[in-house]
Design a protein around this motif. Structure first.
Motif, short mmCIF file in Angstrom:
data_model
loop_
_atom_site.label_atom_id
_atom_site.label_comp_id
_atom_site.label_asym_id
_atom_site.label_seq_id
_atom_site.Cartn_x
_atom_site.Cartn_y
_atom_site.Cartn_z
N GLN A 135 42.40 -20.69 -19.58
CA GLN A 135 42.86 -19.67 -18.64
C GLN A 135 42.10 -19.70 -17.32
O GLN A 135 42.63 -19.27 -16.29
CB GLN A 135 42.73 -18.28 -19.29
CG GLN A 135 43.71 -18.09 -20.44
CD GLN A 135 43.57 -16.75 -21.15
OE1 GLN A 135 44.19 -16.52 -22.17
NE2 GLN A 135 42.76 -15.85 -20.60
N LEU A 136 40.88 -20.22 -17.33
CA LEU A 136 40.11 -20.27 -16.08
C LEU A 136 40.40 -21.53 -15.27
O LEU A 136 39.79 -21.74 -14.22
CB LEU A 136 38.60 -20.15 -16.37
CG LEU A 136 38.17 -18.75 -16.82
CD1 LEU A 136 36.70 -18.74 -17.22
CD2 LEU A 136 38.42 -17.72 -15.72
N PHE A 137 41.31 -22.35 -15.77
CA PHE A 137 41.84 -23.43 -14.93
C PHE A 137 42.92 -22.85 -14.04
O PHE A 137 43.73 -22.02 -14.45
CB PHE A 137 42.43 -24.55 -15.78
CG PHE A 137 43.08 -25.63 -14.97
CD1 PHE A 137 42.33 -26.67 -14.47
CD2 PHE A 137 44.45 -25.59 -14.69
CE1 PHE A 137 42.93 -27.66 -13.69
CE2 PHE A 137 45.05 -26.57 -13.92
CZ PHE A 137 44.28 -27.60 -13.41
N ASN A 138 42.93 -23.31 -12.78
CA ASN A 138 43.94 -22.85 -11.82
C ASN A 138 44.45 -24.05 -11.04
O ASN A 138 43.66 -24.91 -10.62
CB ASN A 138 43.32 -21.80 -10.89
CG ASN A 138 44.34 -21.18 -9.96
OD1 ASN A 138 44.68 -21.75 -8.92
ND2 ASN A 138 44.86 -20.02 -10.32
N ASP A 139 45.74 -24.12 -10.82
CA ASP A 139 46.34 -25.25 -10.10
C ASP A 139 45.81 -25.40 -8.68
O ASP A 139 45.90 -26.47 -8.07
CB ASP A 139 47.87 -25.10 -10.05
CG ASP A 139 48.50 -25.33 -11.42
OD1 ASP A 139 47.90 -26.07 -12.22
OD2 ASP A 139 49.57 -24.77 -11.68
N TYR B 284 37.00 -31.40 -11.77
CA TYR B 284 35.73 -31.88 -12.32
C TYR B 284 34.53 -31.32 -11.55
O TYR B 284 33.47 -31.08 -12.14
CB TYR B 284 35.69 -33.41 -12.32
CG TYR B 284 36.60 -34.00 -13.37
CD1 TYR B 284 36.46 -33.66 -14.72
CD2 TYR B 284 37.62 -34.89 -13.03
CE1 TYR B 284 37.30 -34.18 -15.69
CE2 TYR B 284 38.46 -35.43 -13.99
CZ TYR B 284 38.29 -35.06 -15.32
OH TYR B 284 39.13 -35.58 -16.28
N LYS B 285 34.68 -31.09 -10.24
CA LYS B 285 33.62 -30.43 -9.49
C LYS B 285 33.45 -28.99 -9.98
O LYS B 285 32.34 -28.45 -10.01
CB LYS B 285 33.94 -30.44 -7.99
CG LYS B 285 33.57 -31.72 -7.27
CD LYS B 285 33.77 -31.56 -5.77
CE LYS B 285 33.41 -32.84 -5.03
NZ LYS B 285 33.60 -32.69 -3.55
N PHE C 243 34.85 -26.19 -21.95
CA PHE C 243 35.10 -27.48 -21.30
C PHE C 243 36.40 -28.09 -21.82
O PHE C 243 37.25 -28.54 -21.05
CB PHE C 243 33.92 -28.42 -21.56
CG PHE C 243 33.96 -29.70 -20.78
CD1 PHE C 243 33.23 -29.83 -19.60
CD2 PHE C 243 34.71 -30.78 -21.21
CE1 PHE C 243 33.25 -31.02 -18.88
CE2 PHE C 243 34.74 -31.97 -20.50
CZ PHE C 243 34.01 -32.08 -19.33
N ILE C 244 36.57 -28.07 -23.15
CA ILE C 244 37.75 -28.67 -23.77
C ILE C 244 39.01 -27.88 -23.44
O ILE C 244 40.07 -28.44 -23.14
CB ILE C 244 37.55 -28.79 -25.29
CG1 ILE C 244 36.36 -29.69 -25.61
CG2 ILE C 244 38.81 -29.33 -25.94
CD1 ILE C 244 36.44 -31.07 -24.98
N GLY C 245 38.91 -26.55 -23.48
CA GLY C 245 40.05 -25.72 -23.12
C GLY C 245 40.50 -25.97 -21.69
O GLY C 245 41.70 -26.04 -21.39
N PHE C 246 39.52 -26.14 -20.79
CA PHE C 246 39.79 -26.43 -19.39
C PHE C 246 40.53 -27.77 -19.26
O PHE C 246 41.50 -27.89 -18.49
CB PHE C 246 38.48 -26.47 -18.61
CG PHE C 246 38.62 -26.57 -17.12
CD1 PHE C 246 38.64 -25.43 -16.33
CD2 PHE C 246 38.72 -27.81 -16.49
CE1 PHE C 246 38.77 -25.52 -14.94
CE2 PHE C 246 38.85 -27.91 -15.12
CZ PHE C 246 38.88 -26.76 -14.34
N LEU C 247 40.10 -28.77 -20.03
CA LEU C 247 40.74 -30.09 -19.97
C LEU C 247 42.17 -30.05 -20.49
O LEU C 247 43.05 -30.74 -19.97
CB LEU C 247 39.93 -31.12 -20.76
CG LEU C 247 38.61 -31.60 -20.16
CD1 LEU C 247 38.03 -32.74 -20.99
CD2 LEU C 247 38.78 -32.04 -18.70
#
Length: 407
Positions: free
Chosen positions: A95-99, A105-106, A391-395
């Motif tokens: 959920q903390l990934f955003n387009d 990676y940064k 980390f894995i959820g983000f990927l």
């Protein structure tokens, strides 16, 4: 000044990575749960849902089995929060990934640097304020391990391959910070984790003549190195590096011993993790609960009180071994389901036409290999201090975003 959504998510991600380090699980659980609720997405990838479903099924099975026993509500509720750990971590990362994040990676690297700085601050406090000199004392004040930082170190090492750039000065500063932080954990599993992830991103887990040769070479080096440590015979409470080498010497027995003398404190202490495993199997076998386990709220009777952290306990709800923890709660049925969470990372993906998908896949493969060992000695995603699940959820979310670009 208005904060952008990506910056806001970066702040939340860093907080969620650092908060478990305080070792107050109630605070960590509440922070993660609150962050999940305020960052819910409208949709999730099918692949991610299938992976998450493995841990959800294990939780449901453990809850159903627990209904057939008469446990205290305190232990039931505590076990539910424990079993939610991988689910909440994976959801947070996704959920903390955003387009709109320019360089995913940064984004992850910044979080890793933040926790490394925090860790080094604790180490310096331990050494210069509390006069910590031994390995045990430094780890007591600084922390025992951090899987997320190792992923971050790999991000730095494979900067070019992952398609982002740092200035030479910043890369050097980050390298120094992560190297010192990595070293001061003095954790055997983190050193192994680095080697596994490094090999994975080099593509060395794709079996061919070259990789088989490398594996044979590594096995020879490992056996030779262990033999050297064994015959050097480091002492239990030796000074400096001796204490660390003693832990390496005892590593095989610590995890795989099958006979332990409870009356010999040295044997019991050196092989305690194996003792937990033995008692779990003995208890489930005696109670005839090996098939479905003993459910949410169950505990293992160690037959004697043992110092764990700052408490002396005879009954424990979770073990160092992730496989055995799942076996206790859900039996062999749940354990088989749990093994799917590892095999999931090895499934074949068509990434040949996209280098970004390729390296996500290699991260997954490296994670799968590492989880085989991590679950045996450090509970894998179920560890209460674990942050690699973020980390894995983000990927997973990053992969979904890439795939949407080509639809």
């Amino acid at each position: 000044m208005r904060i952008s959504k990506s910056t806001w998510y970066q702040i939340l991600f860093i907080i969620c990575v650092i908060i478990p380090f305080l070792n107050i699980y109630e605070l960590s659980f509440a922070t993660w749960l609150f962050t999940i609720l305020i960052t819910l997405k409208n949709n999730y990838s099918l692949e991610f849902f299938k992976y998450l479903l493995i841990f959800i099924v294990i939780l449901i099975l453990a809850t159903i089995v627990g209904f057939f026993f008469n446990y205290e509500w305190y232990y039931i509720l505590r076990d539910i929060t424990y079993m939610l750990k991988p689910i909440s971590g994976l959801l947070l990362g996704y959920q903390l990934f955003n387009d709109k994040i320019k360089s995913p990676y940064k984004f992850l690297l910044n979080a890793g640097i933040a926790i490394a700085v925090f860790h080094l601050t604790l180490v310096l406090y331990g050494i210069f304020v509390k006069n910590a000199k031994s390995v045990a004392d430094i780890r007591y004040y600084g922390g025992y391990f951090n899987d997320f930082e190792i992923y971050t170190f790999i991000l730095l090492v494979f900067q070019k391959e992952l398609g982002y750039q740092l200035t030479k000065k910043r890369k050097y500063i980050y390298f120094v910070i992560l190297s010192f932080s990595f070293f001061f954990y003095l954790a055997r599993t983190n050193f192994i984790q680095f080697i596994i992830l490094f090999m994975a991103l080099k593509g060395l887990f794709v079996l061919n003549k070259k990789t088989i040769t490398i594996f044979i070479g590594l096995i020879i080096i490992t056996i030779t190195g262990y033999a050297a440590v064994y015959y050097y015979n480091p002492v239990r409470n030796g000074k400096g590096v001796d204490e660390f080498l003693y832990k390496i010497k005892m590593a095989p027995g610590e995890a795989f011993s099958t006979k332990i003398n409870r009356d010999d404190w040295k044997d019991f202490n050196d092989n305690y993790r194996s003792y937990e495993n033995i008692r779990t199997v003995q208890q489930l076998s005696y109670n005839k609960n090996l098939i479905f386990g003993e459910g949410i709220g169950s505990q293992v009777d160690l037959k004697q009180k043992v110092y764990l952290g700052d408490m002396k306990l005879r009954y424990i709800s979770i073990l160092h071994n992730g496989y055995m923890t799942v076996l206790l709660k859900t039996g062999l049925v749940g354990l088989i389901i749990y093994l799917l969470s590892i095999s999931f990372f090895f499934k074949n993906n068509n990434y040949k036409k996209n280098s970004r998908l390729k390296y996500i896949h290699l991260f997954f493969v490296g994670t799968g290999v590492f989880l085989i060992m991590s679950n045996w000695v450090f509970m894998g995603f179920y560890n209460l201090l674990d942050t690699k699940s973020l980390f894995i959820g983000f990927l997973f979310a990053y992969k979904h975003s890439i795939l949407k670009e080509h639809v």
